[in-house]
Motif scaffolding. Structure first.
Motif, PDB file in Angstrom:
ATOM      1  N   SER A  64      -1.242   7.179  -0.542  1.00  0.00           N
ATOM      2  CA  SER A  64      -2.448   7.530  -1.314  1.00  0.00           C
ATOM      3  C   SER A  64      -3.546   6.500  -1.091  1.00  0.00           C
ATOM      4  CB  SER A  64      -2.140   7.576  -2.809  1.00  0.00           C
ATOM      5  OG  SER A  64      -1.262   8.619  -3.061  1.00  0.00           O
ATOM      6  N   ASP A  65      -3.147   5.231  -1.058  1.00  0.00           N
ATOM      7  CA  ASP A  65      -4.135   4.184  -0.769  1.00  0.00           C
ATOM      8  C   ASP A  65      -4.755   4.417   0.603  1.00  0.00           C
ATOM      9  OD1 ASP A  65      -3.510   2.862  -3.130  1.00  0.00           O
ATOM     10  OD2 ASP A  65      -1.943   1.656  -2.169  1.00  0.00           O
ATOM     11  N   SER A  70      -7.126   7.271   0.567  1.00  0.00           N
ATOM     12  CA  SER A  70      -8.390   6.981  -0.093  1.00  0.00           C
ATOM     13  C   SER A  70      -9.215   5.998   0.762  1.00  0.00           C
ATOM     14  CB  SER A  70      -8.157   6.521  -1.534  1.00  0.00           C
ATOM     15  OG  SER A  70      -8.185   5.149  -1.637  1.00  0.00           O
ATOM     16  N   TYR A 108       0.822  -1.208   0.000  1.00  0.00           N
ATOM     17  CA  TYR A 108       0.000   0.000   0.000  1.00  0.00           C
ATOM     18  C   TYR A 108       0.855   1.256   0.000  1.00  0.00           C
ATOM     19  CZ  TYR A 108      -3.264  -3.588   1.364  1.00  0.00           C
ATOM     20  OH  TYR A 108      -4.002  -4.730   1.395  1.00  0.00           O
TER      21      TYR A 108
END
Ligand SMILES: *[C@@H]1O[C@H](CO)[C@@H](O)[C@H](O)[C@H]1NC(C)=O
Ligand SMILES: *[C@@H]1O[C@H](CO)[C@@H](O)[C@H](O)[C@H]1NC(C)=O
Ligand SMILES: *[C@@H]1O[C@H](CO)[C@@H](O)[C@H](O)[C@H]1NC(C)=O
Ligand SMILES: *[C@@H]1O[C@H](CO)[C@@H](O)[C@H](O)[C@H]1NC(C)=O
Ligand SMILES: *[C@@H]1O[C@H](CO)[C@@H](O)[C@H](O)[C@H]1NC(C)=O
Ligand SMILES: *[C@@H]1O[C@H](CO)[C@@H](O)[C@H](O)[C@H]1NC(C)=O
Ligand SMILES: *[C@@H]1O[C@H](CO)[C@@H](O)[C@H](O)[C@H]1NC(C)=O
Ligand SMILES: *[C@@H]1O[C@H](CO)[C@@H](O)[C@H](O)[C@H]1NC(C)=O
Ligand SMILES: *[C@@H]1O[C@H](CO)[C@@H](O)[C@H](O)[C@H]1NC(C)=O
Length: 538
Positions: free
Chosen positions: A346-347, A350, A343
């Motif tokens: 940004s993951d 989000s 990961y």
């Protein structure tokens, strides 16, 4: 003696009485919540000497030395001391029981430290020096295998030490007894090295104050399942069909910054891959924390949390992870290193937007935006408070912002919405700035630095993390005149002139003066350019 000096002395006296207590109990910890700010935890790469890592790989009983890939910065390490060495067990190909590997990692620990601050290896060396720490503290370095024979492709470590965390990934017949803090695992392949492993499942290794508040667990590897039956508690009373994860909610939890950097992010990187099908086993019972992050916990696990410490019945699983995975670098906070995680930050962001139903993924450009850009002024009510919030708000409005003033005490879900609806977040260095995780991409963070020499902290805690989050970062360092300390002590007092001299009076003294007893009154004319710059960046 002036009144000002008396005040200073009072704080000093109080601080010393606190320093006298070698260890803070949990109660004291909560009572001193105000003080538990990031200063006691942040890091910068000044420390020396560095530990040695020795590695051996035994394949089919033959010994071969492997090369160790060392980061450049660590290369000139001083290898004088090597006490306390521990072993890692590396599993080879799951089906191939003939080979195994052993890694020995040497940590450094020597004479007793005099102050608790000396135990915190995450503090910069020049800061520790002011405490007259008599020993060199150091960071445990992670180990990296670089195998020319490509063997590593088939090897899966069972237990791994990284700079800030230790974790074991056990599979097969795994049994957990909470009351004795023991995990027993039947290992069906050959391994060498110590089969008993002690660990504290909290991702802030190296910070002894934090780790002292984390329960110690024992992981025992047994060569075959029959041996598991020897121990009384190992009879399975509760059989589970999903994997489990053991992690602690002790340490510095209850401080928002630590909640994220020590637990939430590592929990995300460790648990996300299970897609909800994982049972959380919490050590250091903390329902407050579970409630604070209930939306997030529910998103990561479909099962009710089990507080494992008091469990006298043996829980059995076919797969258990003890401890949380955290990125490799010692000196970074609030970050995920995508080079060694499935990961990225940004993951994670989000995931947060998903969890808290946040609408804004990125700030809307000024051409499309129908409204004025919105600035959030983070207020703090007890320490490091803005004394002229009204003036700051007025100036921001004049420049063209819509202003939101809020304190981060309305619950995570609620505050996440507030933050996510803004384009700029402005706050004095403190745990509240951690809420930048909820800002949309390309938003601007303005960090205000109080006096006391917080540049290194500012950088590690929020500046560098903001880069990983696709945020723009601005900093405003207040002038002495903007600090309430000038009013209290006068321009020429040691407190104002020379923070490092105050540091010599002890860590508690330092925290008390600069983090707890300082407010800021922003000089609007001096500050305006920062606001203008923020607007330009949008
Ligand atoms: C430190 O490491 C170097 C190179 O590995 C070695 O030559 C030297 O003997 C070591 N020093 C000590 C004190 O172990
Ligand atoms: C175990 O590994 C060796 C060497 O890589 C290989 O020759 C052998 O076939 C493997 N055995 C099994 C059961 O996979
Ligand atoms: C600091 O570490 C030393 C030895 O490692 C230990 O004896 C001492 O109790 C620790 N102090 C605190 C406050 O944890
Ligand atoms: C620090 O230690 C040195 C030598 O042990 C001593 O001379 C000095 O006074 C100490 N400084 C402080 C501030 O305690
Ligand atoms: C700490 O390390 C430095 C160099 O790495 C060395 O010069 C110094 O003597 C060490 N101090 C102690 C107390 O070991
Ligand atoms: C293995 O670990 C146990 C428990 O920590 C320790 O008592 C024992 O000495 C270790 N054995 C070896 C060979 O390191
Ligand atoms: C199991 O418990 C019984 C009774 O509590 C005790 O007598 C026995 O020694 C225990 N056995 C083991 C292997 O611990
Ligand atoms: C749990 O599973 C084990 C092995 O499959 C079995 O022996 C045991 O009876 C089970 N325990 C319960 C309470 O179902
Ligand atoms: C800082 O401001 C807060 C909130 O206004 C106030 O309660 C506190 O007493 C102030 N502290 C100092 C040292 O001025």
């Amino acid at each position: 003696m002036t009144e000002k000096d008396l005040l200073f002395d009072t704080i000093l006296a109080r601080s010393f009485s606190r320093t006298g207590k070698k260890r803070l109990g949990y109660g004291a910890f909560i009572a001193s919540l105000l003080f538990v700010f990031t200063l006691c935890t942040v890091s910068k790469p000044y420390l020396s000497p560095l530990p040695i890592v020795e590695m051996q790989l035994s394949v089919d009983a033959g010994l071969r030395m492997l090369k160790i890939t060392e980061p450049q910065a660590l290369r000139s390490s001083n290898n004088e001391t090597s006490a306390d060495s521990e072993k890692l067990i590396i599993q080879t190909n799951q089906d191939n029981v003939t080979s195994s590997a052993v890694i020995t990692q040497s940590l450094i620990s020597s004479e007793d430290h005099k102050l608790s601050v000396c135990n915190d290896t995450s503090l910069p060396k020049n800061f520790l020096d002011s405490f007259n720490c008599t020993t060199n503290t150091t960071i445990p370095k992670e180990e990296v295998i670089s195998d020319e024979n490509k063997l590593e492709k088939t090897m899966k470590p069972i237990c791994t030490k990284l700079a800030r965390t230790e974790f074991c990934e056990l599979s097969g017949d795994v049994r957990i007894h909470g009351k004795s803090a023991t995990v027993l695992a039947a290992i069906t392949f050959a391994f060498s090295g110590n089969s008993t492993w002690h660990m504290r499942p909290y991702a802030r290794k190296g910070d002894l104050v934090a780790m002292n508040r984390v329960r110690k667990w024992t992981v025992k590897l047994e060569q075959n399942a029959d041996q598991l039956e020897n121990a009384n508690f190992s009879r399975c009373v509760r059989n589970h069909s999903v994997p489990a994860m053991i992690f602690s909610l002790g340490g510095y939890t209850m401080n928002n910054f630590h909640d994220f950097t020590d637990v939430v992010i590592p929990l995300y990187t460790t648990a996300r891959r299970f897609n909800g099908e994982v049972q959380f086993l919490v050590t250091n019972r903390n329902p407050w924390w579970i409630n604070k992050f209930k939306e997030l916990v529910k998103k990561l696990s479909n099962y009710e949390v089990i507080y494992i410490d008091e469990e006298d019945e043996t829980h059995c699983f076919s797969s258990v992870t003890v401890g949380l995975i955290r990125h490799r670098e010692y000196f970074t906070e609030l970050t995920i290193d995508p080079s060694n995680s499935e990961y990225s930050m940004s993951d994670f962001r989000s995931f947060l937007r998903d969890t808290y139903s946040l609408r804004n993924a990125a700030v809307i450009t000024s051409q499309i935006r129908r409204r004025r850009p919105r600035i959030l002024i983070l207020s703090r009510s007890r320490s490091r408070a803005f004394e002229n919030t009204g003036e700051i708000a007025r100036a921001a409005r004049q420049i063209g912002f819509e202003v939101v003033v809020a304190e981060a005490n309305t619950g995570v879900a609620n505050f996440a919405q507030t933050v996510n609806s803004c384009d700029v977040m402005l706050g004095v260095h403190g745990a509240g700035l951690t809420n930048m995780v909820f800002l949309p991409d390309n938003a601007v963070v303005i960090q205000i630095l109080p006096i006391g020499g917080f540049e290194w902290l500012a950088k590690t805690d929020f500046e560098r993390p903001s880069e990983g989050m696709n945020l723009r970062y601005l900093e405003y360092k207040i002038a002495a005149e903007e600090s309430s300390l000038v009013k209290k002590y006068g321009r020429d007092h040691e407190v104002v002139r020379d923070p490092s001299a105050v540091a010599k009076h002890g860590w508690d003294m330092f925290k008390s003066v600069y983090l707890v007893h300082q407010n800021v009154s922003i000089d609007i004319n001096r500050f305006k350019p920062a606001l203008v710059k923020a607007l330009e960046l949008l």
